[in-house]
Design a protein around this motif. Structure first.
Motif, short mmCIF file in Angstrom:
data_model
loop_
_atom_site.label_atom_id
_atom_site.label_comp_id
_atom_site.label_asym_id
_atom_site.label_seq_id
_atom_site.Cartn_x
_atom_site.Cartn_y
_atom_site.Cartn_z
N GLU A 49 0.82 -1.22 0.00
CA GLU A 49 0.00 0.00 0.00
C GLU A 49 0.85 1.27 0.00
OE1 GLU A 49 -0.95 -2.36 2.80
OE2 GLU A 49 -1.95 -3.37 1.14
N GLY A 50 2.17 1.11 0.01
CA GLY A 50 3.07 2.26 0.00
C GLY A 50 3.41 2.79 1.38
N ARG A 51 3.00 2.09 2.42
CA ARG A 51 3.32 2.53 3.78
C ARG A 51 4.77 2.20 4.11
NH1 ARG A 51 0.36 2.21 9.56
NH2 ARG A 51 2.25 2.62 10.72
N GLU A 52 5.46 3.18 4.65
CA GLU A 52 6.87 3.02 4.99
C GLU A 52 7.02 2.25 6.30
OE1 GLU A 52 10.82 5.82 5.29
OE2 GLU A 52 8.97 6.61 6.16
N PHE A 53 8.00 1.35 6.33
CA PHE A 53 8.41 0.70 7.57
C PHE A 53 9.89 0.97 7.75
CE2 PHE A 53 9.98 -2.73 10.24
CZ PHE A 53 9.14 -2.60 11.32
N ILE A 54 10.25 1.62 8.85
CA ILE A 54 11.65 1.97 9.11
C ILE A 54 12.34 0.81 9.81
CG2 ILE A 54 13.22 3.53 10.32
CD1 ILE A 54 11.17 5.75 9.87
N GLN A 55 13.41 0.34 9.23
CA GLN A 55 14.21 -0.73 9.82
C GLN A 55 15.13 -0.21 10.91
OE1 GLN A 55 13.77 -3.90 9.02
NE2 GLN A 55 12.30 -3.47 7.42
N GLY A 56 15.59 1.04 10.75
CA GLY A 56 16.48 1.61 11.76
C GLY A 56 17.06 2.94 11.32
N PHE A 57 17.63 3.64 12.29
CA PHE A 57 18.33 4.90 12.05
C PHE A 57 19.79 4.69 12.40
CE2 PHE A 57 14.00 6.21 13.04
CZ PHE A 57 13.73 7.05 11.98
N PHE A 58 20.66 5.37 11.68
CA PHE A 58 22.10 5.23 11.88
C PHE A 58 22.73 6.62 11.89
CE2 PHE A 58 20.29 1.54 9.92
CZ PHE A 58 20.78 0.51 10.70
N TYR A 59 23.69 6.80 12.80
CA TYR A 59 24.27 8.12 13.05
C TYR A 59 25.80 8.05 12.95
CZ TYR A 59 19.55 8.83 14.82
OH TYR A 59 18.19 8.90 14.94
N ALA A 60 26.45 9.18 13.24
CA ALA A 60 27.92 9.27 13.15
C ALA A 60 28.58 8.12 13.90
CB ALA A 60 28.39 10.62 13.70
#
Length: 198
Positions: A49-60
């Protein structure tokens, strides 16, 4: 994660991506190891349906997208800059040579992958429950450590948008907003200037 000088010794190059720019796409063959110098990246995919699922965030000082490098497979998700990013990129062959010749780095990579597997296991169990309060509290508590959120006089600032909270837990934004208000009334968190604190 891995020292910049060591990565550069094995042929790493610096790359810059603007906010919203795609670093790699789902189903692309994994050919590079990526480590962030500055900025932030999210890994995501979309349902039918085009809904986003975030697997994770990554930083410095964090890396992303390594598992397919060890499996000779494609990426299971997209990687997108969520702010301007500078990173180091090293070829799969040079990365494998680096870890083969530097056992201490191999241990760091294994610990990092184990941390991510633990996070995925915890969050998968939480997403399967119907209790939105429990899902969000689990996300907040785990994220304090996993995303290295900082503490100030109000507590730990949960540096995620309401949309990101929904995308990480499988909840609709409206449900996230209602649940946060309920949790605030119960004393489980604070809202200060529209920011969430645990």
């Amino acid at each position: 994660m891995i020292e910049i000088e060591l990565l550069e010794k094995y042929g790493a190059v610096r790359k810059r991506y603007k906010k919203s720019e795609i670093i790699f796409e789902k189903d692309n063959l994994a050919t590079q190891y990526y480590q962030i110098i500055s900025g932030a990246v999210k890994m995501n995919n979309f349902n039918d349906e085009g809904r986003e699922f975030i697997q994770g965030f990554f930083y410095a000082d964090q890396s992303f997208g390594e598992p397919p490098l060890f499996l000779d497979r494609t990426y299971p998700a997209n990687a997108e800059a969520i702010e301007d990013v500078e990173l180091l990129s090293i070829s799969k062959d040079n990365f494998r040579k680096l870890i083969a010749e530097n056992p201490a780095v191999s241990i760091k990579i294994i610990e990092n992958l184990a941390q991510r597997l633990h996070y995925k296991s915890v969050m998968a169990a939480e997403i399967s429950t119907q209790d939105s309060e429990h899902r969000l509290l689990q996300l907040f508590d785990y994220s304090i450590t996993y995303f290295n959120f900082k503490k100030d006089k109000n507590g730990y600032h949960i540096d995620l948008t309401r949309q990101q909270m929904g995308d990480l837990t499988g909840l609709r934004v409206e449900t996230v907003i209602r649940t946060i208000k309920t949790l605030e009334k119960k004393g489980e968190l604070k809202i200060v200037n529209r920011k969430v604190y645990r």
